[in-house]
Design an enzyme around this catalytic site. Structure first.
Site, PDB file in Angstrom:
ATOM      1  N   LEU A 162       0.876  -1.171   0.000  1.00  0.00           N
ATOM      2  CA  LEU A 162       0.000   0.000   0.000  1.00  0.00           C
ATOM      3  C   LEU A 162       0.916   1.223   0.000  1.00  0.00           C
ATOM      4  O   LEU A 162       1.985   1.201   0.604  1.00  0.00           O
ATOM      5  CB  LEU A 162      -0.901   0.030   1.243  1.00  0.00           C
ATOM      6  CG  LEU A 162      -1.970  -1.059   1.370  1.00  0.00           C
ATOM      7  CD1 LEU A 162      -2.708  -0.909   2.695  1.00  0.00           C
ATOM      8  CD2 LEU A 162      -2.960  -0.996   0.209  1.00  0.00           C
ATOM      9  N   ASP A 163       0.490   2.292  -0.663  1.00  0.00           N
ATOM     10  CA  ASP A 163       1.282   3.514  -0.654  1.00  0.00           C
ATOM     11  C   ASP A 163       1.426   4.035   0.776  1.00  0.00           C
ATOM     12  O   ASP A 163       0.603   3.737   1.651  1.00  0.00           O
ATOM     13  CB  ASP A 163       0.615   4.585  -1.526  1.00  0.00           C
ATOM     14  CG  ASP A 163       0.574   4.201  -2.993  1.00  0.00           C
ATOM     15  OD1 ASP A 163       1.400   3.367  -3.401  1.00  0.00           O
ATOM     16  OD2 ASP A 163      -0.294   4.724  -3.715  1.00  0.00           O
ATOM     17  N   LYS A 164       2.439   4.839   0.990  1.00  0.00           N
ATOM     18  CA  LYS A 164       2.749   5.356   2.325  1.00  0.00           C
ATOM     19  C   LYS A 164       1.521   5.916   3.037  1.00  0.00           C
ATOM     20  O   LYS A 164       1.282   5.606   4.208  1.00  0.00           O
ATOM     21  CB  LYS A 164       3.820   6.447   2.216  1.00  0.00           C
ATOM     22  CG  LYS A 164       4.123   7.162   3.525  1.00  0.00           C
ATOM     23  CD  LYS A 164       5.129   8.280   3.326  1.00  0.00           C
ATOM     24  CE  LYS A 164       5.354   9.061   4.614  1.00  0.00           C
ATOM     25  NZ  LYS A 164       6.310  10.176   4.421  1.00  0.00           N
TER      26      LYS A 164
END
Length: 321
Positions: free
Chosen positions: A139-141
């Site tokens: 998942l993106d940051k």
């Protein structure tokens, strides 16, 4: 730096494996290891049949005595760190966790530590023998929500295959700008942006990418969507929604400059100014357990910042018909 240990396995070939290739038989005997890894060990002389080395394609017979000296390398470049983890499920095969906003999944340029991978190695040091401590998807940051992590070689291989064949269902909540009239399907290839090398973009030479979405709630100038991924490209939902002119609310990369809706209440204006991440939450995860085959699913609550924004949007004005 890395450390290596040898794990020895022994087996006698039974009738149902007789006549098979050596690498095929080993894959059935010890499914925790990938077939490619087993082939490498055979070629390196770490497998013997009746005391002799063989080739991966050599056939084996009933009562052959197999010894495998599995060379397990633990990579220590990523160090354990005591990072709090919101574990939603754990057994000897997998972990399911709820990732908060702001947590990078694994080390990369500019972020050498303080990542989920560091936290996983502290939670379970045995994960050091797996690629990226068992992380099979990202998942993106600043995206929140559910992720599954493998704890064994067999679980890792099974989950990687399940993701590649779209057997893992990942359902997201996405708050986008603008009023979306109906659900739909976006099928546009995604590749590296031609000039902004840290960004992705819809590109004819990119990899195939498919996103499904449907309307959950319409607000005056925003829409809450339920999104399901068919593929898993980097920044896929963010890129696809921006491509149809409904970028994610708060997205600092693909959302453009903040434009406050006309007539927005002071409370909503403040919420929108303060919300500086993409409004994306991996709410539901469904998969077949890699060891038992049982179909499992988990749901993660909407994080407080997104929940507060949705409440303010609902209170600001009547939902359009």
């Amino acid at each position: 730096m890395s450390s290596t240990r040898i794990q020895t396995h022994q087996a006698e070939i039974e009738t149902e494996l007789a006549g098979k290739r050596l690498d095929q038989a080993l894959a059935q005997l010890w499914p925790d290891y990938s077939r490619r890894q087993l082939q490498d060990w055979i070629r390196a002389g770490q497998v013997t049949v009746n005391g002799e080395t063989r080739r991966p394609r050599d056939k084996i017979q009933t009562h052959d005595q197999i010894i495998l000296h599995a060379q397990i390398t633990a990579h220590s470049k990523c160090q354990p760190e005591a990072i709090p983890l919101d574990i939603r499920f754990a057994d000897e095969h997998i972990l399911v966790l709820n990732k908060p906003a702001g947590l990078v999944v694994h080390p990369a340029a500019g972020c050498p530590d303080g990542t989920l991978q560091n936290g996983l190695l502290h939670y379970d040091p045995a994960l050091s023998i797996l690629p990226r401590a068992g992380i099979v998807h990202r998942l993106d940051k600043d995206t929140t929500g559910l992720m599954v992590v493998a704890r064994t070689q067999r679980a890792y291989q099974t989950l990687v295959t399940a993701l590649a064949t779209h057997a893992v269902q990942r359902n997201y909540l996405a708050l986008v700008t603008g009023v979306v009239t109906a659900g739909g399907r976006i099928e546009q290839p995604i590749g590296r942006h031609p000039t902004r090398r840290t960004c992705m973009a819809v590109h004819p030479l990119g990899k195939p990418a498919v996103t499904h979405y449907r309307v959950d709630t319409r607000f005056a100038h925003h829409t809450l969507l339920r999104v399901q991924l068919e593929t898993g490209r980097t920044h896929q939902i963010r890129v696809h929604m921006a491509a149809i002119r409904h970028p994610l609310c708060g997205d600092p990369v693909y959302g453009g400059r903040l434009q406050l809706p006309a007539g927005a209440s002071p409370a909503l204006q403040q919420q929108l100014r303060q919300f500086k991440r993409q409004a994306l939450h991996a709410q539901r995860l469904s998969l077949a357990h890699p060891a038992t085959g049982q179909q499992l699913s988990w749901t993660a609550p909407i994080p407080d910042d997104l929940s507060d924004l949705l409440t303010t949007l609902a209170a600001d004005t009547n939902t359009p018909d």
